[in-house]
Structure formats: structure tokens, C-alpha cells
Design a protein around this motif. Structure first.
Motif: not given
Length: 69
Positions: A27-28, A35-40, A56-58
Motif C-alpha cells: 500500500l505504501i 505522489g503520496w508521502r507516508f506519514v505515520q 496508514l496516513i499519507f
């Protein structure tokens, strides 16, 4: 402006231990290509017996014409 996306993954507790309904690594990688960045990762599996999950927060820069997801 930044937009956020939260992907929920169910957590299963069984005799063999804990398992996730989906592979978080895939998923990450999928969201990174978009274009999403994995945050937490937020572990919510111990808070409720009825809804065991991890979130998962993006984040990404908001694209022209798109709203917050």
C-alpha cells in the motif's frame, strides 16, 4: 495546501498471532507512485474489540482541482 488520505487495514487476531488484512508495504508503494508521502501508522487494534485496525496516513501537496480526501 496539503491534502491527506487515511487507508484503514483490518487487524486479525488468531491462534497464530496478529495479521493484517493487507500488506502495508504494498500500500505504501502504491500510494508513493501516486505522489503520496507516508506519514505515520496509527495502531488502533487495541482500542476496540469491534473494530481492530491500523490506519496508514499519507499526505501530498494538493493538486489543482482536487479536494481533501
Amino acid at each position: 495546501m496539503v491534502e491527506y488520505h487515511i487507508e484503514r487495514i483490518e487487524v486479525h487476531h488468531g491462534r497464530d498471532g496478529i495479521s493484517l488484512a493487507e500488506d502495508y508495504r504494498q500500500l505504501i508503494a502504491k500510494y508513493a507512485k501516486e505522489g503520496w508521502r507516508f506519514v505515520q501508522l496509527v495502531n488502533l487494534s487495541e482500542l476496540s474489540l469491534s473494530e481492530r485496525r491500523v490506519d496508514l496516513i499519507f499526505e501530498r501537496e494538493q493538486r489543482k482541482g482536487s479536494g481533501i480526501i
